[in-house]
Design a protein around this motif. Structure first.
Motif, PDB file in Angstrom:
ATOM      1  N   LEU A 188       0.134  10.550   0.401  1.00 24.71           N
ATOM      2  CA  LEU A 188       0.850  11.726   0.961  1.00 24.71           C
ATOM      3  C   LEU A 188       2.140  11.828   0.066  1.00 24.71           C
ATOM      4  O   LEU A 188       2.666  12.938   0.059  1.00 24.71           O
ATOM      5  CB  LEU A 188       0.663  12.040   2.136  1.00 24.71           C
ATOM      6  N   TYR A 189       2.748  10.874  -0.519  1.00 25.15           N
ATOM      7  CA  TYR A 189       3.850  10.877  -0.860  1.00 25.15           C
ATOM      8  C   TYR A 189       4.124  10.365  -2.395  1.00 25.15           C
ATOM      9  O   TYR A 189       5.105  10.579  -2.977  1.00 25.15           O
ATOM     10  CB  TYR A 189       5.080  10.141  -0.051  1.00 25.15           C
ATOM     11  N   TYR A 190       3.199   9.190  -2.603  1.00 24.94           N
ATOM     12  CA  TYR A 190       3.276   8.571  -3.986  1.00 24.94           C
ATOM     13  C   TYR A 190       2.110   8.541  -4.781  1.00 24.94           C
ATOM     14  O   TYR A 190       1.033   8.708  -4.014  1.00 24.94           O
ATOM     15  CB  TYR A 190       3.830   7.141  -3.627  1.00 24.94           C
ATOM     16  N   SER A 233      -1.376   3.859  -5.821  1.00 25.36           N
ATOM     17  CA  SER A 233      -2.497   3.464  -4.428  1.00 25.36           C
ATOM     18  C   SER A 233      -1.489   2.352  -4.041  1.00 25.36           C
ATOM     19  O   SER A 233      -1.757   2.043  -2.650  1.00 25.36           O
ATOM     20  CB  SER A 233      -3.898   3.515  -4.585  1.00 25.36           C
ATOM     21  N   GLU A 234      -1.419   1.445  -4.825  1.00 26.56           N
ATOM     22  CA  GLU A 234      -0.622  -0.100  -4.463  1.00 26.56           C
ATOM     23  C   GLU A 234       0.033  -0.380  -5.480  1.00 26.56           C
ATOM     24  O   GLU A 234       0.105  -0.226  -6.732  1.00 26.56           O
ATOM     25  CB  GLU A 234      -1.858  -0.916  -4.288  1.00 26.56           C
ATOM     26  N   GLN A 241       0.914  -1.162  -0.030  1.00 23.06           N
ATOM     27  CA  GLN A 241       0.090   0.114   0.042  1.00 23.06           C
ATOM     28  C   GLN A 241       0.907   1.324   0.159  1.00 23.06           C
ATOM     29  O   GLN A 241       1.838   1.521   0.722  1.00 23.06           O
ATOM     30  CB  GLN A 241      -0.802  -0.088   1.142  1.00 23.06           C
ATOM     31  N   ASP A 243       1.677   5.294   0.137  1.00 22.07           N
ATOM     32  CA  ASP A 243       1.066   6.475   1.090  1.00 22.07           C
ATOM     33  C   ASP A 243       0.673   7.405  -0.115  1.00 22.07           C
ATOM     34  O   ASP A 243       1.723   8.114  -0.599  1.00 22.07           O
ATOM     35  CB  ASP A 243       2.055   6.998   1.907  1.00 22.07           C
TER      36      ASP A 243
END
Length: 86
Positions: free
Chosen positions: A27-29, A32-33, A23, A25
């Motif tokens: 906020l950084y990437y 999504s998975e 998974q 994050d």
């Protein structure tokens, strides 16, 4: 360079699992998975026949860290005999 390259490469080797989902994050990437699957894995099938990223076969046993954080699916096809490396 200690993993500080802006285009870090990750070397691939035969996984020890059938499937794993990472998974990411949001906020950084951007993805999504990131899913890694192994097909035809067994005690005898320890060699990589092929690897594909999002349905496209890879020519070399490595991917960019950027590919991982975009999200997607990495699929290993395993076999019992080693290929000759050219």
């Amino acid at each position: 360079n200690g993993g500080t390259s802006p285009d870090l490469r990750v070397d691939l080797t035969g996984p020890v699992f059938d499937r794993i989902c990472i998974q990411l994050d949001p906020l950084y990437y951007p993805g999504s998975e990131f899913v890694i699957e192994t097909r035809n894995q067994s005690k005898e099938n320890i060699y990589i026949r092929s690897v594909s990223l999002n349905g496209k076969e890879l020519k070399h046993p490595r991917i960019s860290f950027r590919d991982i954080v975009k999200g997607g699916k990495l699929v290993f096809e395993m076999e019992s005999e080693s290929k000759e490396i050219k």
